[in-house]
Design a protein around this motif. Structure first.
Motif, mmCIF file in Angstrom:
data_model
loop_
_atom_site.group_PDB
_atom_site.id
_atom_site.type_symbol
_atom_site.label_atom_id
_atom_site.label_comp_id
_atom_site.label_asym_id
_atom_site.label_seq_id
_atom_site.Cartn_x
_atom_site.Cartn_y
_atom_site.Cartn_z
ATOM 1 N N ASP A 359 0.826 -1.204 0.000
ATOM 2 C CA ASP A 359 0.000 0.000 0.000
ATOM 3 C C ASP A 359 0.864 1.259 0.000
ATOM 4 O O ASP A 359 1.890 1.318 0.681
ATOM 5 N N TYR A 360 0.449 2.237 -0.787
ATOM 6 C CA TYR A 360 1.162 3.514 -0.799
ATOM 7 C C TYR A 360 0.245 4.683 -0.499
ATOM 8 O O TYR A 360 0.567 5.822 -0.808
ATOM 9 N N LEU A 361 -0.916 4.396 0.051
ATOM 10 C CA LEU A 361 -1.850 5.483 0.351
ATOM 11 C C LEU A 361 -2.163 5.574 1.841
ATOM 12 O O LEU A 361 -3.064 6.304 2.250
ATOM 13 N N GLY A 362 -1.442 4.826 2.658
ATOM 14 C CA GLY A 362 -1.688 4.871 4.098
ATOM 15 C C GLY A 362 -3.053 4.345 4.477
ATOM 16 O O GLY A 362 -3.731 4.891 5.334
ATOM 17 N N ARG A 363 -3.498 3.307 3.824
ATOM 18 C CA ARG A 363 -4.839 2.789 4.042
ATOM 19 C C ARG A 363 -4.933 1.904 5.278
ATOM 20 O O ARG A 363 -3.948 1.309 5.717
ATOM 21 N N SER A 364 -6.158 1.774 5.749
ATOM 22 C CA SER A 364 -6.436 0.856 6.850
ATOM 23 C C SER A 364 -6.257 -0.572 6.369
ATOM 24 O O SER A 364 -6.250 -0.834 5.172
ATOM 25 N N LEU A 365 -6.155 -1.494 7.315
ATOM 26 C CA LEU A 365 -5.992 -2.897 6.937
ATOM 27 C C LEU A 365 -7.133 -3.354 6.033
ATOM 28 O O LEU A 365 -6.933 -4.014 5.020
ATOM 29 N N LYS A 366 -8.311 -2.956 6.427
ATOM 30 C CA LYS A 366 -9.491 -3.336 5.649
ATOM 31 C C LYS A 366 -9.383 -2.832 4.203
ATOM 32 O O LYS A 366 -9.635 -3.560 3.251
ATOM 33 N N ALA A 367 -8.998 -1.583 4.071
ATOM 34 C CA ALA A 367 -8.861 -1.001 2.738
ATOM 35 C C ALA A 367 -7.720 -1.655 1.966
ATOM 36 O O ALA A 367 -7.796 -1.813 0.748
ATOM 37 N N GLN A 368 -6.685 -2.038 2.690
ATOM 38 C CA GLN A 368 -5.574 -2.738 2.030
ATOM 39 C C GLN A 368 -6.046 -4.088 1.485
ATOM 40 O O GLN A 368 -5.695 -4.485 0.384
ATOM 41 N N MET A 369 -6.838 -4.760 2.271
ATOM 42 C CA MET A 369 -7.375 -6.059 1.840
ATOM 43 C C MET A 369 -8.246 -5.890 0.594
ATOM 44 O O MET A 369 -8.183 -6.664 -0.354
ATOM 45 N N LYS A 370 -9.055 -4.850 0.633
ATOM 46 C CA LYS A 370 -9.943 -4.569 -0.490
ATOM 47 C C LYS A 370 -9.127 -4.321 -1.755
ATOM 48 O O LYS A 370 -9.428 -4.837 -2.831
ATOM 49 N N TYR A 371 -8.087 -3.527 -1.590
ATOM 50 C CA TYR A 371 -7.220 -3.198 -2.713
ATOM 51 C C TYR A 371 -6.523 -4.451 -3.237
ATOM 52 O O TYR A 371 -6.475 -4.695 -4.443
ATOM 53 N N ALA A 372 -6.006 -5.249 -2.311
ATOM 54 C CA ALA A 372 -5.312 -6.489 -2.692
ATOM 55 C C ALA A 372 -6.241 -7.361 -3.534
ATOM 56 O O ALA A 372 -5.839 -7.961 -4.528
ATOM 57 N N SER A 373 -7.471 -7.391 -3.130
ATOM 58 C CA SER A 373 -8.446 -8.195 -3.835
ATOM 59 C C SER A 373 -8.727 -7.631 -5.228
ATOM 60 O O SER A 373 -8.832 -8.357 -6.213
ATOM 61 N N LYS A 374 -8.807 -6.306 -5.294
ATOM 62 C CA LYS A 374 -9.093 -5.666 -6.580
ATOM 63 C C LYS A 374 -7.977 -5.847 -7.597
ATOM 64 O O LYS A 374 -8.235 -5.952 -8.793
#
Length: 424
Positions: A359-374
């Motif tokens: 992650d390079y946007l300082g996201r929460s874990l949840k948001a990181q997971m979402k991104y990883a999935s996307k």
RNA sequence: GUGGGUGUAGCUCAGAUGGUUAGAGCGCCAGAUUGUGGCUCUGGAGGCCAUGGGUUCGAGUCCCAUCAUCCACCCCA
């Protein structure tokens, strides 16, 4: 203006570029099998080369060239086709003094100042080959079979190979005379274009798409009927070889290509479902071109295939290419203070050849997971405070949601192991 | 170079006969109390309605021009 690409040009974006890579790879691969070597020539040349090479009376030279004067007052032109530059390079680098034939392939952009439409762009791309130094009809057949093999391998079906012979300097003058005799009495019924052709290049009248001209040209003499014995023998022989190779083709006595340099064999490959611009490739023999460009009398033959049109035809036929996969691993962190540790883990993975990201946007874990999935990551490594104290991380498989703790040290090896087992 | 169609959010499109602060779906970002994606819900960002002229009290809507784009002719890949 600033955010608009120039007219007739295209950006090739992720998602599309995979098709381009496939085409280029296939070209490389087939060229190796047919023993053609890559050549890369400049994207612009002296204007004179194209005027002489392609022919003064061709549409390309008359109205389609991207020509400009450089700071040294030289007239240069963005290459509208690939053959003339390769011929120039062959001569300039004395490739004619090595073993013959010389068999070359190229891929790259070409430029023509046309009005864009479906399958036609101002910057377009070709893959092509040129073979110098042999008159042998087997080489004609090789070049055509190579083009057809290319389409087959790329997955393009419903392509038709049209071939013809346009004669040689021996028989063409007689043919031209016959054509003039035939057309002159009906000159007033021809389209304005063809009336000019009558003077400049009567051969092209039989290839005119105008219905009126087609009607008139229906019974016109064709090159095939007026070949000299050498041309006839050559053409028959080419056909024999194609048959021997099991390559279907249709003889099209009206096929006349728009480039002046062709002699003997001319061919064009059409694809179904492409709209007006149905030609996905073409080529022919050019036994006078090298001489015309100031070299010795050496024969040549080649083809060029249009990359954009091949892709259009593939899409038309619903052929799918695999989209580029996401990274193998996404490294997520629980809290920002773990970034450096996570970065170290990420770096190790990459060094081991595992494609990975973070992650390079300082996201929460949840948001990181979402991104990883996307982005379609296959695995996620979750770096948490508690686990890290014990030198452990969580390894989660994204498809199944299964996860387990693994030692930091073993993470890369474990992932490699699993990746290897699932690709089998 | 010629002819025709089209230009409203990142994408696909709504916005009758001109009339307040321009809408939807998808996408993007964020949230739905303890450290975990895909489903659902909520919120947010994002538009000089291609550009420039005109007609009008008033134009996303009508007219003209320009530009871009798509399709076709010519020709080619």
């Amino acid at each position: 203006m600033l955010t608009n690409r120039p007219r007739g040009t295209n950006d090739i974006l992720p998602g599309q570029v995979e098709k381009w890579q496939l085409i280029e790879e296939t070209m490389r691969c087939i060229s190796a099998e047919y023993n053609y070597q890559e050549i890369r020539t400049p994207i612009f040349e002296h204007t004179e080369l194209f005027i002489r090479g392609v022919g003064e009376t061709t549409d390309i030279v008359e109205k389609e060239m991207y020509t400009f004067v450089d700071r040294g007052e030289r007239s240069v032109t963005l290459r509208p086709e690939g053959t003339a530059p390769v011929v120039r390079s062959y001569l300039e680098n004395r490739l004619n003094s090595g073993p013959q034939p010389v068999k070359l392939y190229y891929t790259g952009p070409m430029f023509r100042y046309d009005r864009p439409q479906s399958g036609r762009y101002r910057q377009f791309h070709q893959v092509g080959v040129e073979a110098f130094g042999s008159h042998h009809p087997a080489l004609d057949a090789e070049v055509m079979s190579m083009a057809m093999e290319f389409y087959r391998r790329i997955g393009l079906v419903d392509v038709e190979l049209h071939i013809n012979s346009v004669g040689c300097p021996e028989c063409r003058p007689q043919l031209k005379e016959k054509l003039c005799e035939y057309f002159r009495p009906r000159e007033s019924d021809l389209c304005s274009n063809c009336r000019q052709r009558l003077v400049k290049n009567p051969l092209r009248i039989i290839d005119c798409k105008n219905p009126g001209c087609q009607e008139i040209a229906k019974d016109a003499p064709t090159p095939l009927d007026h070949l000299c014995s050498d041309c006839k023998e050559h053409f028959d022989s080419v056909c024999e070889y194609l048959k021997a190779l099991g390559i279907p083709f249709v003889i099209n006595p009206r096929l006349v290509r728009g480039l002046d340099y062709y002699t003997h064999t001319a061919f064009e490959i059409m694809a179904k479902g492409l709209g007006a611009q149905s030609s996905v490739g073409g080529g022919g023999r050019y036994n006078r071109l090298i001489e015309e460009c100031g070299g010795p009398s050496i024969p040549g033959i080649g083809y060029a295939l249009g990359v954009e049109r091949i892709i259009l035809a593939l899409e038309q036929q619903g052929v799918e290419t695999a989209p580029s996969p996401g990274p193998d691993v996404f490294v997520a962190i629980l809290t920002p203070d773990l970034k450096a540790d996570a970065f170290k883990i990420l770096s190790k993975l990459r060094k081991k050849g595992i494609s990975s990201d973070q992650d390079y946007l300082g996201r929460s874990l949840k948001a990181q997971m979402k991104y990883a999935s996307k982005i379609n990551a296959k695995y996620t490594i979750i770096v948490g405070n508690d686990e890290l104290e014990r030198e452990m991380v969580i390894l989660r498989e994204m498809d199944t949601g299964e996860q387990s703790e693994v030692p930091v040290e073993d993470a890369a090896a474990k992932i490699k192991e699993r990746l290897a087992s699932c690709t089998d």
